[in-house]
Motif scaffolding. Structure first.
Motif, PDB file in Angstrom:
ATOM      1  N   ASN A 168      27.354  45.218  53.672  1.00  0.00           N
ATOM      2  CA  ASN A 168      26.142  44.367  54.274  1.00  0.00           C
ATOM      3  C   ASN A 168      26.087  42.973  54.436  1.00  0.00           C
ATOM      4  OD1 ASN A 168      24.950  47.027  53.024  1.00  0.00           O
ATOM      5  ND2 ASN A 168      24.272  46.101  51.070  1.00  0.00           N
ATOM      6  N   PRO A 202      22.661  61.050  54.084  1.00  0.00           N
ATOM      7  CA  PRO A 202      23.303  60.071  54.910  1.00  0.00           C
ATOM      8  C   PRO A 202      24.927  60.095  54.851  1.00  0.00           C
ATOM      9  CG  PRO A 202      22.087  59.428  53.038  1.00  0.00           C
ATOM     10  CD  PRO A 202      22.039  60.759  53.148  1.00  0.00           C
ATOM     11  N   MET A 228      20.784  49.170  47.995  1.00  0.00           N
ATOM     12  CA  MET A 228      20.500  49.482  49.305  1.00  0.00           C
ATOM     13  C   MET A 228      20.893  50.906  49.560  1.00  0.00           C
ATOM     14  SD  MET A 228      19.228  47.001  51.102  1.00  0.00           S
ATOM     15  CE  MET A 228      18.372  45.537  50.203  1.00  0.00           C
ATOM     16  N   GLU A 261      22.567  53.609  51.537  1.00  0.00           N
ATOM     17  CA  GLU A 261      23.782  53.403  52.740  1.00  0.00           C
ATOM     18  C   GLU A 261      23.406  54.100  53.922  1.00  0.00           C
ATOM     19  OE1 GLU A 261      27.079  52.623  53.217  1.00  0.00           O
ATOM     20  OE2 GLU A 261      26.658  51.157  51.591  1.00  0.00           O
ATOM     21  N   GLY A 262      22.567  55.087  53.972  1.00  0.00           N
ATOM     22  CA  GLY A 262      22.320  55.730  55.132  1.00  0.00           C
ATOM     23  C   GLY A 262      21.472  55.316  56.182  1.00  0.00           C
ATOM     24  N   ARG A 263      20.638  54.184  55.681  1.00  0.00           N
ATOM     25  CA  ARG A 263      19.601  53.688  56.560  1.00  0.00           C
ATOM     26  C   ARG A 263      19.740  52.076  57.012  1.00  0.00           C
ATOM     27  NH1 ARG A 263      14.190  53.984  54.860  1.00  0.00           N
ATOM     28  NH2 ARG A 263      14.878  53.341  52.581  1.00  0.00           N
ATOM     29  N   PRO A 264      19.264  52.084  58.053  1.00  0.00           N
ATOM     30  CA  PRO A 264      19.315  50.305  58.492  1.00  0.00           C
ATOM     31  C   PRO A 264      18.659  49.332  57.346  1.00  0.00           C
ATOM     32  CG  PRO A 264      18.583  51.686  60.336  1.00  0.00           C
ATOM     33  CD  PRO A 264      18.566  52.532  59.192  1.00  0.00           C
ATOM     34  N   ILE A 265      19.461  48.607  56.801  1.00  0.00           N
ATOM     35  CA  ILE A 265      18.831  47.534  56.052  1.00  0.00           C
ATOM     36  C   ILE A 265      17.794  46.910  56.340  1.00  0.00           C
ATOM     37  CG2 ILE A 265      19.680  45.543  54.569  1.00  0.00           C
ATOM     38  CD1 ILE A 265      22.620  46.542  54.667  1.00  0.00           C
ATOM     39  N   PHE A 266      17.653  46.730  57.463  1.00  0.00           N
ATOM     40  CA  PHE A 266      16.311  45.605  57.822  1.00  0.00           C
ATOM     41  C   PHE A 266      15.065  46.361  57.609  1.00  0.00           C
ATOM     42  CE2 PHE A 266      14.565  47.306  61.738  1.00  0.00           C
ATOM     43  CZ  PHE A 266      15.494  48.032  62.449  1.00  0.00           C
ATOM     44  N   GLN A 267      15.142  48.053  57.826  1.00  0.00           N
ATOM     45  CA  GLN A 267      14.084  48.656  57.490  1.00  0.00           C
ATOM     46  C   GLN A 267      13.732  48.755  55.949  1.00  0.00           C
ATOM     47  OE1 GLN A 267      14.983  52.717  59.003  1.00  0.00           O
ATOM     48  NE2 GLN A 267      14.515  52.063  61.340  1.00  0.00           N
ATOM     49  N   TYR A 322      19.400  39.753  48.038  1.00  0.00           N
ATOM     50  CA  TYR A 322      20.069  41.372  48.064  1.00  0.00           C
ATOM     51  C   TYR A 322      21.420  41.477  48.780  1.00  0.00           C
ATOM     52  CZ  TYR A 322      15.181  42.613  47.913  1.00  0.00           C
ATOM     53  OH  TYR A 322      13.818  43.031  47.613  1.00  0.00           O
ATOM     54  N   ILE A 362      22.877  40.182  51.662  1.00  0.00           N
ATOM     55  CA  ILE A 362      23.318  40.886  53.026  1.00  0.00           C
ATOM     56  C   ILE A 362      22.892  39.916  53.977  1.00  0.00           C
ATOM     57  CG2 ILE A 362      21.798  43.143  52.495  1.00  0.00           C
ATOM     58  CD1 ILE A 362      19.271  41.722  53.556  1.00  0.00           C
ATOM     59  N   ALA A 421      21.024  37.434  59.245  1.00  0.00           N
ATOM     60  CA  ALA A 421      20.432  37.992  60.460  1.00  0.00           C
ATOM     61  C   ALA A 421      19.666  39.385  60.306  1.00  0.00           C
ATOM     62  CB  ALA A 421      21.382  38.334  61.670  1.00  0.00           C
ATOM     63  N   THR A 422      20.115  40.266  59.307  1.00  0.00           N
ATOM     64  CA  THR A 422      19.732  41.502  59.039  1.00  0.00           C
ATOM     65  C   THR A 422      18.164  41.369  58.407  1.00  0.00           C
ATOM     66  OG1 THR A 422      21.847  42.348  58.803  1.00  0.00           O
ATOM     67  CG2 THR A 422      20.222  43.501  58.024  1.00  0.00           C
ATOM     68  N   LYS A 435      15.643  40.089  60.681  1.00  0.00           N
ATOM     69  CA  LYS A 435      15.235  41.367  61.492  1.00  0.00           C
ATOM     70  C   LYS A 435      14.116  42.127  60.519  1.00  0.00           C
ATOM     71  CE  LYS A 435      17.300  44.891  64.084  1.00  0.00           C
ATOM     72  NZ  LYS A 435      18.510  45.654  64.472  1.00  0.00           N
TER      73      LYS A 435
END
Lengths: 304, 117, 256
Positions: free
Chosen positions: A198, A278, B1, B3-9, B40, B42, B45-46, B49
């Protein structure tokens, strides 16, 4: 995202030790002020690459450029870099306080107050021979050097060896907080991928001396899925897609598929009675590094 | 978080959730990108975003030199979009599954009424 | 946000400054360079004093004076020098990789280390030369005792005493560092080649002497030199050894 000149540019870099290729034709470029993970198994060539980025070792062919210049014997470039090496050697009789006292003579951005605060957090004994410190305490010393140097390029090579979970969290939190305040380029090699994933903005994956992956971390997340169900159904769903990994159990199969699935894919899978899950960041890297098609054709490649 | 999806979303969704629940009020200030990143754990930059995604959608707006604020009407816009998504993500698959099991839409309504009564 | 300059053209610290900082880095732990040589000096001096007292207690008459004069052949003054071999090896084995970890170039490291060697050799030589002069004053006052006034020191002026101690230290530093550097670069193979090369030179000199029945010209030349010139000449192999060490380290990869 503005495209600036890369701070690290590697072109066709190869390093051979006699007939063993530790690094083969590696090319990539890193933009400034990002946290980049350098991932890969032991012996993948991570340390070799980092040594060549810092002028500690020399390419057999190809080039490594830092700030656009060759780092070898380049004082102006090297003083902008701090390389925290996992196997750093210290002279006999040097205490941690000696090491920290010497750091500001060579790192222009050295923040002594920050270093002191980190010494407290890690509970690092200052008045003991570094060689008599535990593995974790030596790692803590390296972490403190790397963070407090605030070098425009800071390179950590497996910086957490011997650190317990609490100390590793202290490191990650301190890294993140200080990076947020003082953005700089950070290259971090690790195989504790889940712990740091992360924190990363970019990912490089090395395997057997070759660069497997050079990608934005966010675009990697969710870029693979595990599809499970009856073997026949799974295989027909997987047909025409890039399969990274396949497991079977009796008549059941699980495949890891590269590429983002569309809502239509999801509906088709559900209709076929398949389950889609996922794939974690770490699992994806593991699958990539063990994927048979990824094995280099040259059989002479060997581990260090 | 997840794991399987972009963190920014996921960050954007969490901010939206906080707006929906009222934890973040309209015209109220939201934490800075760095605060999100540290909270979080993270990459900043994320986090940035994720926040920018909401700025593009008009959910948040920037005040130069001060910070990021929740736009007026943000809550209504989020719930309107979530209602659309609800149809897509829950109703449509439910109807498809029901059809394959031979359950009619009318029977579904009855089942729902029984569940909620 | 603190701006961190990423422009390498702006060298933060000039190279001369970094070279002197390498010296500071060597000396950050003062025990190695200053402490131990002087502890050895003190212990050796203590032993010499005990020996002298034993002679005075156990030998009487004219023999006592002869025995005390005999202490002039003890070489005791050179006892700390052997420790400097450890320093020379440690400088390459441990300080070199440590220095590279501090983003120091090999050139800065080599020049800073040379500077350290010269400074330490000068410091130690000055200290020992002063003690030699004090001992001479004691001898002149009628007390026969030799610890510092050993070997060639008896007739040599203070300058020659200083020069000899200075040159010997530098030679030891340079030769031991060169061996360590050759090992760092070429490992065991380098060691073998280096020892064979040294052996070939020595055997060559002996063979020349045996075959021609005369010493090689260089030996004749060395024996013809004054004490001071002889020790000044030692600086030549010291410089050559240092150059060899530099050539080895310049392209020595750092290994795990």
């Amino acid at each position: 995202m503005t495209s600036q000149n890369p701070v690290i540019q590697v072109d066709d870099l190869t390093r051979s030790y006699r007939d063993v290729a530790a690094l083969q034709n590696v090319s990539f470029a890193l933009q400034p002020d990002i946290i980049c993970g350098l991932l890969g198994r032991n012996g993948a060539g991570k340390t070799t690459l980092m040594r060549m980025l810092t002028g500690q070792d020399f390419p057999s062919s190809g080039t490594a450029r830092m700030f656009g210049e060759n780092p070898v014997e380049n004082s102006a470039v090297l003083q902008q870099i701090c390389f925290v090496s996992e196997g750093q050697r210290y002279p006999d009789g040097y205490h941690a306080r000696h090491v920290l006292a010497g750091a500001p003579w060579f790192f222009a951005n050295w923040d002594a107050a920050f270093a002191d605060a980190l010494v407290d957090k890690f509970r690092l004994p200052l008045k003991r021979d570094v060689k008599k410190l535990s593995r974790g305490q030596q790692s803590a010393l390296g972490v403190i050097l790397g963070l407090a140097s605030r070098a425009p390029i800071t390179i950590f090579d497996e910086p957490y060896l011997g650190l317990d979970a609490v100390a590793r969290q202290i490191f990650y939190d301190a890294l993140l907080a200080d990076y947020a305040e003082n953005p700089r380029t950070i290259l971090l090699s690790t195989h504790l991928i889940d712990e740091v994933s992360n924190l990363l903005e970019h990912v490089l994956v090395l395997d057997e001396g070759r660069l497997l992956l050079d990608q934005d971390a966010e675009s990697l997340r969710g870029s693979a899925s595990a599809v499970a169900g009856r073997a026949g159904d799974v295989d027909s769903f997987a047909e025409g897609r890039r399969v990274l990994h396949r497991d079977t159990l009796g008549g059941l199969a699980t495949v890891t598929i590269s590429g983002r699935l569309t809502p239509a894919d999801h509906r088709a899978a559900t209709a076929a009675g398949l389950e889609i899950a996922p794939v974690s960041f770490q699992q994806l890297i593991v699958d990539l590094s063990t994927h048979p098609d990824r094995r280099p054709a040259v059989a002479s490649v060997a581990y260090e | 978080m997840d794991e399987g999806r972009p963190i920014f979303q996921q960050i954007a969704e969490r901010v939206e959730n906080d707006i929906l629940t009222g934890a973040l009020s309209e015209e109220g200030q939201v934490p800075s990108t760095n605060e999100f990143a540290l909270y979080y754990r993270i990459n900043p930059a994320t986090a940035g975003k994720g926040v920018n995604l909401l700025v593009e959608q008009g959910i948040l707006y920037k005040r130069r030199g001060i910070g990021m604020f929740v736009a007026a009407g943000a809550r209504e816009r989020i719930s309107a979009r979530r209602r659309e998504m609800f149809v897509l993500e829950y109703i449509a698959p439910m109807l498809a599954e029901a059809a394959s099991l031979g359950i009619t839409p009318h029977q579904i309504s009855q089942l729902i009424e029984e569940e909620t009564s | 946000m603190t701006a961190i300059s990423t422009d390498p053209a702006v060298a933060r610290t000039g190279t001369p400054r970094r070279i002197t900082n390498v010296m500071r880095l060597h000396l950050v732990n003062r025990v190695t360079y200053i402490g131990i040589p002087w502890i050895i000096t003190a212990v050796a001096l203590g032993i010499s004093i005990i020996v002298a007292l034993l002679i005075v207690a156990s030998v009487s008459g004219p023999d006592q004076q002869v025995a005390l004069e005999g202490m002039g052949y003890s070489w005791a003054v050179l006892s700390p020098l052997w420790y400097l071999a450890v320093v020379g090896v440690q400088a390459v084995n441990a300080v070199f990789p440590f220095a590279l970890g501090f983003s120091i170039t090999r050139r800065e490291y080599a020049l800073g280390t040379l500077l350290t060697y010269v400074a330490m050799a000068a410091f130690n030589a000055t200290g020992w030369a002063i003690l030699t002069e004090i001992e001479r004053a004691i001898n002149a006052a009628g007390v026969t005792f030799h610890h510092f006034t050993a070997l060639w020191f008896a007739d040599a002026g203070v300058g020659t005493v200083w020069l000899s101690l200075f040159s010997l230290q530098l030679l030891i530093f340079a030769v031991t560092s060169a061996f360590a550097a050759v090992y760092a670069r070429w490992r065991a193979l380098g060691m073998v080649v280096l020892w064979v090369a040294v052996a070939v030179v020595l055997i060559g000199i002996v063979a020349f002497a045996v075959l021609t029945g005369t010493a090689p010209p260089i030996i004749d030349w060395l024996f013809g030199l004054s004490t001071a010139s002889l020790f000044a000449a030692l600086l030549v192999p010291a410089v050559l050894a240092f150059a060899l060490g530099w050539l080895a380290l310049r392209w020595a990869p750092l290994r795990g």
